[in-house]
Design an enzyme around this catalytic site. Structure first.
Site, PDB file in Angstrom:
ATOM      1  CE  LYS A 283       5.198  -4.141  11.109  1.00 29.66           C
ATOM      2  NZ  LYS A 283       3.960  -3.711  11.783  1.00 29.66           N
ATOM      3  CD  GLU A 369      -4.233  10.177  12.257  1.00 31.47           C
ATOM      4  OE1 GLU A 369      -3.299   9.530  12.772  1.00 31.47           O
ATOM      5  OE2 GLU A 369      -4.224  10.562  11.055  1.00 31.47           O
ATOM      6  NE  ARG A 397      -1.022  13.235  11.136  1.00 31.95           N
ATOM      7  CZ  ARG A 397      -0.275  12.319  10.522  1.00 31.95           C
ATOM      8  NH1 ARG A 397      -0.187  11.113  11.022  1.00 31.95           N
ATOM      9  NH2 ARG A 397       0.354  12.593   9.406  1.00 31.95           N
TER      10      ARG A 397
END
Length: 628
Positions: A283, A369, A397
């Site tokens: 990243k 979730e 979700r």
């Protein structure tokens, strides 16, 4: 300096067809130009940065090898897709990203034929790409489907459901795991890159499949050969899990090595059935501050790229997220049974300080979730006080778990729901437009909406002390600037308060809508009420207002359908109150990205919009009276 001089190769790329005319050496130069362009553009406009810097070579290699848009590229979430936008005809508009009327922050089908699937929530890419691969197989189309998913996205259960299904089919699906949480380890070098080329080659695959057929008649020998192969590959590749799921696993390889990427992808393109390529990237690649702190540079406001770190402007008032963060730490110091749970949103939900001060009571469950809600239910069964910190859009979700595992058992779980209502630049994929509607229909739930910072703190305390399932939903950003009391006291459940006395019109404001409602109410000389509770609704107050006023107006930062206004309508209907009612809230369409203020104005939920709607409604009522 003109873009043609600054970016001699990139300025020639209007689409992937131009990219495919370049030599490999030119592709490597192009990668440098894309990376510099991305940094320059996002530093001016803001947006997602670190993830995109890490996928530059991968994006170029994918568009170079695959015949896009005929071949389908499905990006998970979309934070990593900025280079994809740059290379698919949207370079000149990248500076408009996340702004009203500009590029969307994530891939979107309506924006470009190269965006074959709209994304925003994590862990959907493999399912979507598999669906496309199945469709291509049923229609006998020579078409490839590629899912690009990060290691964070792979923590989502949906991703593993898709992998499990895909491995049992013969659809031409390639899953690319972009593993960017670790630095490129020493074993991801020349040896593993070489092995990836060999293992993905047609010769190796032909020998492998032939061996299966030959040895299939002798299970003991075939099992020995299979285990031997896994043992050899296992020394350099952590792919046994994916092999067991039915994939041909290749990797890990250096995701910044253009030559290896192109060769491996070209080989995999020629293979049939489910393929899995594991690449490792960094990243923030190419920009040292982002490499050092990819979290800080994940999503950025405009900044000076010549400085070693981001300069944070001092906030004039705390955000609702910060109010929650402080309350959580204060409450945890008093209540040893309090635990905090987040589905991979530590920074966004304000749990950094809590995770450092109370590490044993902090649980980041990953992008899961459903699991977050049910593990909270399990803790509540054992006498703990779980606080689930979650964005409104992500609570969607875990809806079945909220109903079945928490509310049905009447368990004391507090949901701290951030980003409720419109979220501005992140657009409709992240807007919390529906939580009041889907929460208030659940038995046993208490649903609260604070109008200011202090009320948010007191409602969180009310929720943790309630003894059953409760939710406090608050918007992104700052509130009106109310002073926050350190002392915590529980509010009377289901009671609102009149904040302004007026005539003829009564405005029932829920949560964040109190401030614009007060402004509009002042111009109209209307009564304005801070309803506080969506469930249980203060029915006595609603009926009192109905008796004393000619018109009722409800205002909420939630879908009008089934929302808080609907609760007021149901109350009035049950008591046969027939006065005119105007329900204001989010319309039956998605509000696109822009600043939060622009989005609220588009939904006519700013003070001017509320006033105009009420005046228009009053004129309509007068016309109806004349006609009657």
């Amino acid at each position: 300096m003109s873009d043609q001089k600054k970016y001699p190769l990139l300025s020639r790329i209007e689409g992937p067809e131009n990219l495919r005319q370049l030599t490999q050496k030119e592709l490597e130069t192009l990668a440098e130009e894309v990376r510099h362009f991305l940094l320059e553009s996002v530093s001016r406009s803001g947006g997602h940065l670190a993830a995109g810097l890490g996928t530059v070579e991968l994006t170029i290699a994918l568009h170079y090898v695959f015949n896009t848009p005929h071949d389908r590229l499905v990006w998970d979430v979309g934070h990593q897709a900025y280079p994809h936008k740059i290379l698919t005809g949207r370079r000149d508009r990248l500076g408009t990203i996340r702004k009203k009327g500009g590029l969307t922050p994530f891939p979107k089908r309506a924006e470009s034929p190269y965006d074959c699937f709209g994304v925003g929530h994590s862990s959907t890419s493999i399912s979507a790409a598999l669906g496309m691969a199945i469709a291509a197989k049923l229609e006998k189309r020579d078409q490839r489907a590629v899912a690009i998913i990060g290691d964070g996205g792979l923590t989502g259960g949906m991703a593993f459901e898709a992998l499990n299904h895909a491995g049992s089919l013969d659809a031409n699906l390639l899953v690319i795991l972009n593993d960017n949480e670790m630095s490129i380890s020493p074993n991801v070098g020349a040896m593993t890159n070489y092995l990836a080329k060999v293992l993905s080659s047609k010769l190796y695959t032909t020998v492998r499949e032939g061996s299966k057929q030959l040895l299939g008649r002798s299970p003991t020998v075939w099992e020995l050969a299979r285990r031997a192969e896994e043992h050899v590959k296992g020394m350099v590749a952590p792919g046994t899990l994916f092999e067991e799921l039915g994939f041909n696993y290749i990797g890990p390889i250096d995701g910044h090595d253009m030559e290896t990427l192109i060769t491996t992808l070209a080989n995999l393109k020629e293979l049939s059935g489910p393929q899995f390529l594991h690449i490792m990237t960094k990243k923030g690649k190419g920009y040292l501050p982002a490499e050092r702190d990819p979290v800080a540079y994940h999503g950025v406001s405009p900044f000076d790229p010549s400085k070693d770190s981001l300069t944070k402007s001092p906030a004039s008032k705390p955000t609702y997220t910060q109010i929650f963060s402080q309350w959580l730490c204060d409450m945890a110091a008093k209540e040893p049974k309090l635990v905090a749970i987040t589905p991979a949103m530590r920074e966004g939900s304000g749990l950094v300080e809590f995770s450092e001060r109370f590490p044993d009571r902090y649980f980041d469950v990953g992008i899961a979730e459903q699991h977050a809600v049910t593990v909270a239910a399990g803790m509540a069964c054992e006498g703990f006080k779980p606080v689930v910190a979650i964005y409104s859009t992500f609570l969607q979700r875990g809806y079945d778990q909220l109903i079945h595992d928490v509310a049905l058992q009447n368990l004391p779980v507090l949901f701290a729901i951030d980003r409720a209502g419109l979220v501005g630049p992140d657009g409709p994929t992240h807007a919390g437009s529906f939580d009041l509607s889907f929460l208030r229909c659940i038995p046993n739930m208490v649903v609260m909406a604070p109008a200011d910072e202090n009320e948010c703190r007191q409602m969180l305390y009310t929720g943790i002390e309630y003894g059953g399932p409760a939710a406090v939903r608050y918007p992104r950003g700052t509130g009106p600037g109310a002073s926050v009391e350190r002392e915590m006291s529980a509010l009377p459940i289901g009671k609102g308060e009149i904040r302004r006395h007026g005539k003829q019109i009564a405005i029932l404001a829920f949560g964040s809508m109190l401030s614009p409602a007060l402004e509009a109410g002042g111009r109209l000389d209307a009564t304005v009420v801070n309803m506080r509770f969506v469930k249980p609704l203060d029915e006595a107050l609603v009926l009192e207002l109905a008796r004393d006023h000619e018109v009722l107006v409800t205002v909420e930062e939630n879908a009008v359908m089934g929302g808080a206004g609907s609760a007021a309508n149901e109350c009035l209907a049950a008591h046969r109150c027939l006065l005119p009612v105007l329900n204001l809230g989010l319309p039956d369409r998605y509000i696109e990205h822009g600043s939060r203020e622009e989005c609220l104005a588009e939904a006519e939920l700013d003070a001017g919009g509320i006033q105009d709607n009420i005046q228009r409604f009053l004129r309509q009522q007068k016309k109806l009276q004349v006609i009657g």
